[in-house]
Scaffold this motif. Structure first.
Motif, PDB file in Angstrom:
ATOM      1  N   GLY A 103     -24.280  93.218 -11.828  1.00 57.00           N
ATOM      2  CA  GLY A 103     -24.097  94.464 -11.082  1.00 57.00           C
ATOM      3  C   GLY A 103     -24.472  94.324  -9.625  1.00 57.00           C
ATOM      4  O   GLY A 103     -23.773  94.820  -8.732  1.00 57.00           O
TER       5      GLY A 103
ATOM      6  N   ILE B 220     -24.292 101.546 -14.280  1.00 54.70           N
ATOM      7  CA  ILE B 220     -24.049 100.478 -15.256  1.00 54.70           C
ATOM      8  C   ILE B 220     -24.840 100.748 -16.532  1.00 54.70           C
ATOM      9  O   ILE B 220     -24.349 100.521 -17.645  1.00 54.70           O
TER      10      ILE B 220
ATOM     11  N   ALA C 291     -18.816  99.097 -12.899  1.00 53.45           N
ATOM     12  CA  ALA C 291     -19.562  99.096 -14.159  1.00 53.45           C
ATOM     13  C   ALA C 291     -18.691  98.595 -15.305  1.00 53.45           C
ATOM     14  O   ALA C 291     -19.156  97.843 -16.167  1.00 53.45           O
TER      15      ALA C 291
END
Length: 469
Positions: free
Chosen positions: A175, A185, A404
């Motif tokens: 991420g 996320i 995400a």
């Protein structure tokens, strides 16, 4: 040791990797050479064939072995000692009885899986599995049938959380590399992990358990004579309460969670870095330290009914002997994966896939899958894939939700096809008494269905977002 500049073409390196895996499977499954010896031998041959300078081969072998042992040996040792205490004092039986009482006998595997999902939020796969091991085996011993009915839902729960959900290092690092929002996320990762666990693990474990019979192993915790340990180790009236057992299981999770929260606050600037109190609390939440503290508390709480400290020490000593093979084989698996990374095989594999013109979501999954197969580590596959596609993600100008979903796709690819170069493969194989062929037919299949389920969910969410947008 950084990956070296390849001395062979990409095609040659890929052939070397394929030949190495084939040779390893041949030695273990056909020749019946011990897995530890096979892994070390194939690692050595692969390092030489890939062109690593002969003077650097020992360092390449040692790096992966040492790194894996450094992260696994303490966790396995402390976890198995804690498990042995829970087993011999009746704590595992108490927890199993309570779980089954709440969920019912028919839902025992589901209960184990849900518990693993909850406990797997802050704790790594390796640590969670060794702490939960006596509970899994106790429930399996009680109800009978293949141990896969009970082992796969729990192990798969830890695997799903470890791969898909922050604060685990893989999704966090991916991420960050892609410029995503870790909180978003997390919000995407939790339902993805839960749904993919149910579809790819829970349902699949029923299918595999009905077709592959694996007896409940007793070696790690000694022969229990039908579930009851020797009289000098415990008696029914000395069994700890459910609250005590649950507190012991929650203690490492809470300590590790504390470390995670404080680390996040420090990185966000909300807490000053270098604060002595914060650093001390983070130390307590370091996974090996958290397990050590829990073990010491368990010795004080559970050891007293078993008699003297010498008797408790004997119980702990009995737990350590059988896991030496597990630790060495796991370390050798890390050695093999380390050689594949150091030789440049992993880089060659991803480089050959990065420019094939696939959609970004599919490209992320395929590259992560290739890396997972090549070098074994899910975390390495996650972080490396994110770095390789980061520029493309930035050029595409994706929002936080799509980033995400990309992290989910990468994590899905980093989960599938666990095999002989993955330390988790060997932990599951040895803990649940399966040979390599059986582990490939069960654990590898389940990890693949878990990853494919997560990728399918990410793909559907991507399509829905495109339709709505």
């Amino acid at each position: 040791m950084e990956p070296m500049d390849p001395v062979h073409s990409t095609a040659t390196l890929l052939l070397i990797a394929a030949a190495a895996v084939a040779l390893l499977l041949l030695l273990i499954m056909k020749v019946r050479l011990h897995a530890f010896l096979s892994l070390v031998l194939v690692s050595l041959v692969t390092a030489i064939a890939a062109g690593i300078p002969l003077g650097d081969v020992p360092a390449a072998l040692a790096l992966g072995f040492n790194a894996t042992l450094g992260s696994v040996a303490l966790l396995v040792g402390f976890g198995v000692m804690l498990g042995r205490l829970l087993e011999t004092t009746g704590g595992a039986q108490v927890l199993a009885d309570t779980l089954i009482g709440r969920f019912g006998e028919n839902r025992a595997p589901f209960a184990l899986g849900v518990a693993a999902l909850l406990f797997g939020f802050p704790i790594f796969f390796d640590a969670g599995l060794v702490v939960f091991l006596p509970i899994i085996l106790t429930v399996a011993r009680r109800f009978g049938g293949s141990v896969l009915y009970y082992a796969l839902p729990a192990a798969g729960g830890f695997a799903a959380m470890h791969a898909l959900v922050p604060p685990h290092p893989g999704p966090v690092a991916a991420g960050v590399s892609l410029g995503g929002d870790i909180g978003l996320i997390l919000l995407v990762g939790v339902p993805t992990a839960v749904i993919s666990w149910y579809v790819g693990v829970m349902l699949v474990s029923r299918f595999l358990g009905a077709r592959v019979a694996v007896d409940v192993p007793a070696a790690l915790f000694g022969e229990l004579n039908g579930g009851v340990a020797e009289e000098d180790e415990r008696s029914p009236r000395e069994a700890p309460s459910f609250g005590v057992v649950l507190a012991l299981l929650l203690m490492p999770m809470l300590l590790i969670s504390l470390n995670t929260v404080l680390t996040t606050l420090v990185e966000a600037g909300a807490v000053a870095e270098g604060n002595a109190v914060v650093d001390f609390l983070r130390l307590l939440g370091n996974t090996p330290v958290a397990l050590l503290i829990t073990l010491l508390v368990a010795i004080a709480v559970l050891g007293r009914p078993s008699g003297s400290l010498a008797n408790t020490t004997r119980i702990l000593d009995q737990a350590l002997g059988p896991i030496c093979s597990v630790i060495l084989i796991t370390g050798a698996g890390g050695m093999f994966g380390g050689v594949l990374r150091a030789s440049g095989i992993g880089t060659a594999l991803t480089g050959s896939l990065a420019d094939v013109g696939l959609p970004l979501l599919v490209q992320a999954f395929v590259i992560a899958t290739a890396l997972r197969v090549a070098q074994g580590s899910a975390t390495v596959a996650l972080t490396t894939t994110a770095g390789l596609i980061a520029e493309s993600v930035a050029d595409a100008g994706l929002d936080g939700f799509h980033i995400a979903l990309l992290v989910m796709a990468i994590a899905a690819g980093a989960t599938v096809l666990s095999h002989v170069n993955d330390s988790g493969f060997w932990l599951v194989s040895r803990f649940f008494g399966m040979d390599e062929k059986t582990t490939l037919k069960t654990w590898t299949v389940m990890e693949t269905t878990l990853g494919l389920s997560a990728f399918a969910l990410a793909g559907m969410a991507w399509g829905v977002a495109a339709a709505v947008g």
